[in-house]
Design an enzyme around this catalytic site. Structure first.
Site, PDB file in Angstrom:
ATOM      1  N   TYR A 154      -1.572  -0.725  10.495  1.00  0.00           N
ATOM      2  CA  TYR A 154      -1.769  -1.041   9.074  1.00  0.00           C
ATOM      3  C   TYR A 154      -0.555  -0.576   8.271  1.00  0.00           C
ATOM      4  O   TYR A 154      -0.009  -1.336   7.455  1.00  0.00           O
ATOM      5  CB  TYR A 154      -3.054  -0.394   8.558  1.00  0.00           C
ATOM      6  CG  TYR A 154      -3.311  -0.692   7.092  1.00  0.00           C
ATOM      7  CD1 TYR A 154      -3.438  -2.002   6.637  1.00  0.00           C
ATOM      8  CD2 TYR A 154      -3.424   0.343   6.159  1.00  0.00           C
ATOM      9  CE1 TYR A 154      -3.658  -2.282   5.291  1.00  0.00           C
ATOM     10  CE2 TYR A 154      -3.655   0.075   4.820  1.00  0.00           C
ATOM     11  CZ  TYR A 154      -3.770  -1.236   4.390  1.00  0.00           C
ATOM     12  OH  TYR A 154      -3.981  -1.507   3.054  1.00  0.00           O
ATOM     13  N   SER A 173       0.876  -1.180   0.000  1.00  0.00           N
ATOM     14  CA  SER A 173       0.000   0.000   0.000  1.00  0.00           C
ATOM     15  C   SER A 173       0.903   1.216   0.000  1.00  0.00           C
ATOM     16  O   SER A 173       2.065   1.143   0.434  1.00  0.00           O
ATOM     17  CB  SER A 173      -0.875   0.014   1.260  1.00  0.00           C
ATOM     18  OG  SER A 173      -1.412   1.314   1.480  1.00  0.00           O
TER      19      SER A 173
HETATM   20  P1  NAP Z   1     -11.431  -6.327  -0.014  1.00  0.00           P
HETATM   21  O1  NAP Z   1     -12.371  -6.135  -1.163  1.00  0.00           O
HETATM   22  O2  NAP Z   1     -11.942  -6.197   1.377  1.00  0.00           O
HETATM   23  O3  NAP Z   1     -10.719  -7.743  -0.218  1.00  0.00           O
HETATM   24  C1  NAP Z   1      -9.997  -8.387   0.798  1.00  0.00           C
HETATM   25  C2  NAP Z   1      -9.915  -9.865   0.444  1.00  0.00           C
HETATM   26  O4  NAP Z   1      -9.173 -10.516   1.472  1.00  0.00           O
HETATM   27  C3  NAP Z   1     -11.268 -10.515   0.364  1.00  0.00           C
HETATM   28  O5  NAP Z   1     -11.281 -11.443  -0.701  1.00  0.00           O
HETATM   29  C4  NAP Z   1     -11.387 -11.242   1.695  1.00  0.00           C
HETATM   30  O6  NAP Z   1     -12.223 -12.373   1.511  1.00  0.00           O
HETATM   31  C5  NAP Z   1      -9.939 -11.625   1.928  1.00  0.00           C
HETATM   32  N1  NAP Z   1      -9.675 -11.873   3.341  1.00  0.00           N
HETATM   33  C6  NAP Z   1      -9.886 -11.045   4.393  1.00  0.00           C
HETATM   34  N2  NAP Z   1      -9.562 -11.643   5.541  1.00  0.00           N
HETATM   35  C7  NAP Z   1      -9.102 -12.895   5.204  1.00  0.00           C
HETATM   36  C8  NAP Z   1      -8.623 -14.006   5.947  1.00  0.00           C
HETATM   37  N3  NAP Z   1      -8.532 -13.965   7.287  1.00  0.00           N
HETATM   38  N4  NAP Z   1      -8.261 -15.134   5.277  1.00  0.00           N
HETATM   39  C9  NAP Z   1      -8.366 -15.191   3.934  1.00  0.00           C
HETATM   40  N5  NAP Z   1      -8.810 -14.172   3.170  1.00  0.00           N
HETATM   41  C10 NAP Z   1      -9.178 -13.035   3.808  1.00  0.00           C
HETATM   42  O7  NAP Z   1     -10.231  -5.290  -0.117  1.00  0.00           O
HETATM   43  P2  NAP Z   1      -9.183  -4.958  -1.280  1.00  0.00           P
HETATM   44  O8  NAP Z   1      -9.109  -3.502  -1.379  1.00  0.00           O
HETATM   45  O9  NAP Z   1      -9.452  -5.768  -2.494  1.00  0.00           O
HETATM   46  O10 NAP Z   1      -7.848  -5.454  -0.556  1.00  0.00           O
HETATM   47  C11 NAP Z   1      -6.899  -6.287  -1.183  1.00  0.00           C
HETATM   48  C12 NAP Z   1      -5.501  -5.872  -0.742  1.00  0.00           C
HETATM   49  O11 NAP Z   1      -5.238  -4.540  -1.218  1.00  0.00           O
HETATM   50  C13 NAP Z   1      -5.276  -5.825   0.768  1.00  0.00           C
HETATM   51  O12 NAP Z   1      -4.013  -6.386   1.082  1.00  0.00           O
HETATM   52  C14 NAP Z   1      -5.253  -4.336   1.092  1.00  0.00           C
HETATM   53  O13 NAP Z   1      -4.475  -4.033   2.222  1.00  0.00           O
HETATM   54  C15 NAP Z   1      -4.641  -3.793  -0.186  1.00  0.00           C
HETATM   55  N6  NAP Z   1      -4.892  -2.364  -0.416  1.00  0.00           N
HETATM   56  C16 NAP Z   1      -6.147  -1.897  -0.572  1.00  0.00           C
HETATM   57  C17 NAP Z   1      -6.345  -0.541  -0.774  1.00  0.00           C
HETATM   58  C18 NAP Z   1      -7.732   0.056  -0.942  1.00  0.00           C
HETATM   59  O14 NAP Z   1      -7.841   1.291  -0.866  1.00  0.00           O
HETATM   60  N7  NAP Z   1      -8.745  -0.745  -1.199  1.00  0.00           N
HETATM   61  C19 NAP Z   1      -5.250   0.344  -0.804  1.00  0.00           C
HETATM   62  C20 NAP Z   1      -3.976  -0.182  -0.622  1.00  0.00           C
HETATM   63  C21 NAP Z   1      -3.798  -1.535  -0.442  1.00  0.00           C
HETATM   64  P3  NAP Z   1     -13.105 -13.108   2.639  1.00  0.00           P
HETATM   65  O15 NAP Z   1     -13.799 -12.041   3.427  1.00  0.00           O
HETATM   66  O16 NAP Z   1     -13.993 -13.979   1.823  1.00  0.00           O
HETATM   67  O17 NAP Z   1     -12.126 -13.886   3.451  1.00  0.00           O
END
Ligand code: NAP
Length: 269
Positions: A154, A141
């Protein structure tokens, strides 16, 4: 097995960034292993991709914060010679400030964002290095370099992802294993609801669509970039930052304290 591209194992593939990686990598010719907790959501993502691309898509319902579930995914990574790519994407965030954050929630975040990513990488690296082929994509991130922006734990977890990836790239340079770290800025996914601030509360000009984010990250991978920051328009900013870090690295460890600290000692005696 798809001999050309092989199989990509994507964590956190039931929604958001991970689900889009799944779609795009299937279109590139990868078969898929999709990992997340929610089996129904995973099944829906898999069905759509299978129908649209004809690729083989397997789902693994696993809580990567649970040691036993995590070990099963590690075993798959180390034992399945068809896996050629690992996308370490599963992660959770928080917008809570230190004085109001729940420390158990912070521990759960460290467990997923740091421990699971580390253990899955440790499972994949020997297998990939042994075959002289493989790609690891670690989703960090922008808070890895801007930890003041959101919750500090985080930011710390994502700084770990960046530092760990930097070391992997260094150590694996001669093995044929490609390492990429992706630093997304704010991206429109469920992440924000779960983290405690709906994405609609953010100014629109700082929020990227998730499909744009993943397409940019894959363009960076194709350019064989190490660090991909899709929202950073002036690439020289990162290059200057990285050059300053590398220039300083050789000067950080010396036998004598720096003069500014010896001055205080001298004044006291
Ligand atoms: P998201 O839509 O909430 O997706 C998160 C994914 O992780 C979901 O598929 C969730 O599925 C899975 N997950 C959560 N807890 C888990 C666990 N204990 N075991 C296995 N799977 C788990 O969010 P996203 O934005 O796509 O996030 C993906 C990555 O991008 C993350 O690492 C996040 O830190 C990073 N990121 C996001 C942003 C942003 O602004 N969105 C910015 C920078 C970085 P289940 O609930 O089905 O387990």
């Amino acid at each position: 097995m798809n001999e050309a591209k092989g199989t990509a194992l994507i964590t956190g593939a039931s929604s958001g960034i991970g689900a889009i990686y799944a779609d795009r990598l299937a279109r590139q010719g990868y078969d898929l292993i999709l990992v997340a907790r929610n089996a129904d959501k995973l099944g829906r993502v898999a069905k759509t991709i299978q129908e649209q691309t004809g690729r083989k898509v397997e789902t693994v319902a696993a809580d990567l914060g649970d040691a036993r579930d995590l070990r099963a995914v590690e075993d798959r990574l180390s034992g399945d010679a068809g896996i050629t790519m690992l996308v370490n994407n599963a992660g959770i965030g928080s917008t809570a400030q230190t004085l109001e954050a729940d420390v158990d929630a912070m521990s759960a975040m460290v467990s997923l964002n740091v421990n699971a990513l580390m253990r899955l990488s440790y499972a994949a690296v020997p297998a990939f290095a042994g075959r002289g082929r493989g790609t690891i994509v670690n989703i960090a991130s922008i808070v890895a370099v801007a930890p003041e922006v959101l919750n500090g734990v985080y930011g710390g977890t994502k700084a770990f992802v960046l530092a760990f990836s930097q070391n992997l790239r260094h150590e694996l340079a001669a093995t044929g294993v490609q390492i990429q770290v992706v630093l997304p800025g704010a991206t429109a996914t469920d992440f924000w609801d779960i983290a405690g601030t709906p994405v609609e509360h953010l100014p629109g000009e700082i929020v990227m669509r998730a499909d744009d984010l993943v397409d940019a990250a894959l363009a960076g991978l194709a350019r064989e970039e190490f660090a991909t920051i899709p929202g950073l328009h002036d690439e020289s900013r990162w290059e200057v930052f990285e050059a300053a870090r590398q220039a300083m690295a050789g000067e950080l460890s010396t036998s004598m304290p720096a003069a500014r600290y010896r001055t205080l000692e001298g004044a006291a005696s």
